[in-house]
Design a protein around this motif. Structure first.
Motif: not given
Length: 540
Positions: A2-5, A7-13, A50-53, A82-87
């Motif tokens: 799925n593509n990112k949405t 609807t908020s400041k950001g989706n964080i895993l 893989q289900a939701f970026l 690969r372009n998702i920032p990882i802290i």
């Protein structure tokens, strides 16, 4: 996938095998408006991605089965992730651990124990950088498409003279010129007799004389000599101010034997100028956004300052108030007026619209309400007066103000006992509730036209009167509670509201208010708030 949405400041895993760490980080981030998903190990994290970026990943290092480094390497190896920032967030504080975290692709490293302020600051920084990078990539892509179209139009007009808009030069394995096109000569202002000699060294000297930094060509030649079978790209700055993009590709046979090289040259001066303009514009947009957020936060503080204290000290009545705007500023408000220690008025208002326009009308409504208390009016006369007074402020933008107005009056009887009368007048707001001391709940059904329309002053308002006893509670609220939606697009509704009031702890007005808040917040969970919410509880 799925593509990112947005609807908020950001989706964080959040990925951590310690539930306490996840709960702390999730609670902190949710309060700041972020959507949070959680994973307790590396495998779960990879499946979830893989289900939701996500927009950003907070990743622990020391986890069973698959550590944070391995999770990061797998994400960076995947084109989609690969372009998702990882802290990285880890108790490992050795310099080698930090170096490894950056080496495998992390953008930042936070040592445990961490400060929540530091986590929030770094999350916001990297999300902002990612957003700006995506915007710049989009703009660059649009510009490249525009430049390509312009080049194509030029090629069609000059099809008999030029096969391409690029300057093309082909050199064989012996450094002899084997091919060039007219665009190449034009690009470098080269007299035909120079290339007709076929000597690349003479041609190279002529080109070098035009360079702003002649060592550029030497650096390129050295690279070609050492890596002659690889593709090369670079930009060359000329003395005349132009910028030339150059591409080099080897001519390789099926056995990988080198038979020379092909050069493509293109003038990208306009594109570079456009990129500089875009970068400057983006910086200006960032400054304006920061300025706007500062002004909105200031407006929110000013708006909050217009409201009276949320828990006043009044002799015969206990009052507690709560309001929460859906945006930085909102249109809900509460107020109260003490005529004397035995006579008070309590108000909840909800102006139409949201944001700045609603906030301005909210301030006007409060001002008009406060001014009305200088007049000796009955409850229905007061709302009729306010309806007429609000028209000049609402008619231009077709706004209005819903308001529920109650007065509580306590008198001492002949037998020295006290009795309290509740009068309710409503102008398009939610009906108030009364929760009796025995736990029963009644709904005071009385309505009327919203203020500022002008009809209420003409047709009048109706007062509903009832008796209340010591220990009874009166609950006023805006429609933001009833119309609160969860992530499944379900509305909280009147039935859930009445059940929440019935089941709430009524030991004190504070506990009842807290239970109502928890009931609504638990229902909406991570859903984005759509409307302001205001609650006032009065206990006799």
């Amino acid at each position: 996938m799925n593509n990112k949405t947005n609807t908020s400041k950001g989706n964080i895993l959040i990925v951590d095998d310690i539930p306490e760490n996840i709960r702390l980080l999730a609670s902190t981030l949710k309060k700041q408006g972020y959507k949070v998903r959680k994973a307790i190990n590396g495998s779960m994290a990879l499946t979830g991605v893989q289900a939701f970026l996500p927009d950003l990943i907070l990743l622990d290092i020391m986890m069973p089965d698959m550590d944070g480094y391995q999770v990061c390497e797998k994400l960076k190896a995947d084109e989609q992730t690969r372009n998702i920032p990882i802290i990285f967030i880890s108790a490992l504080d050795d310099m080698l651990d930090k170096v490894k975290a950056f080496k495998v692709g992390g953008v930042d490293y936070i040592s445990k124990p961490f400060q929540t302020e530091e986590v929030l600051a770094r999350v916001e920084t990297h999300l902002s950088l990612q957003t700006m990078q995506n915007q710049l990539n989009t703009k660059n892509h649009e510009l490249e498409q525009l430049v390509e179209q312009l080049h194509l139009q030029n090629a069609l007009l000059k099809a008999q003279q030029e096969a391409t808009v690029d300057g093309i030069l082909v050199i064989d394995e012996n450094d002899n010129i084997s091919f060039y096109n007219r665009q190449f000569l034009k690009l470098w202002h080269i007299p035909p007799e120079i290339v007709q000699q076929g000597d690349y060294n003479i041609l190279s000297m002529y080109i070098t004389s035009q360079l702003k930094n002649p060592t550029d060509i030497l650096t390129g030649a050295e690279y070609i000599y050492n890596y002659k079978n690889e593709i090369m790209y670079g930009e060359i700055y000329l003395k005349d101010g132009r910028v030339i993009e150059r591409h080099f590709a080897p001519i390789l046979a099926h056995d990988r034997q080198n038979h020379g090289r092909v050069w493509y040259f293109r003038d990208i001066t306009e594109r570079k100028s456009a990129e500089a303009i875009i970068q400057k514009s983006n910086q200006r947009l960032i400054q304006l956004n920061h300025q706007m957020m500062h002004e909105l936060n200031l407006a929110r503080e000013i708006q909050a300052g217009l409201l009276p204290p949320s828990n006043p000290n009044i002799s015969n009545f206990e009052i507690i108030c709560f309001t929460q705007p859906a945006r930085e500023v909102g249109g809900d408000f509460y107020s109260y007026h003490v005529f004397d220690e035995n006579h008070v008025a309590v108000v909840v208002g909800d102006v139409s619209g949201k944001g700045v326009s609603a906030a301005l009308l909210m301030a006007t409504s409060l001002s008009q309400l406060e001014a009305s208390f200088t007049l000796d009016l009955t409850p229905e006369e007061r709302l009729a007066h306010l309806d007429h007074a609000m028209v000049p402020y609402t008619k231009q933008h077709h706004q209005n103000c819903a308001m529920c107005y109650v007065e509580l009056t306590t008198v001492e009887n002949e037998n020295l006992s006290k009795s309290t009368t509740l009068q309710v007048v409503n102008a398009g707001c939610l009906y108030p509730y009364v929760r009796r001391k025995d736990g029963s709940v009644i709904w005071l059904e009385v309505g009327g036209m919203p203020l500022g329309v002008g009809l209420g002053a003409e047709v009048g308002y109706h007062t509903l009167q009832t008796d209340v006893s010591k220990g009874d509670m009166v609950i006023l609220m805006s429609d933001g509670l009833v119309e609160a939606y969860n992530m499944y697009d379900e509305m909280f509704g009147f039935e859930r509201l009445k059940n929440a009031i019935s089941q709430a702890n009524n030991r004190t007005i504070k506990t009842l208010l807290a239970d109502l808040q928890n009931a609504v917040l638990s229902f909406i969970d991570e859903a984005e708030p759509h409307d302001d919410m205001t609650i006032v509880v009065v206990q006799i």
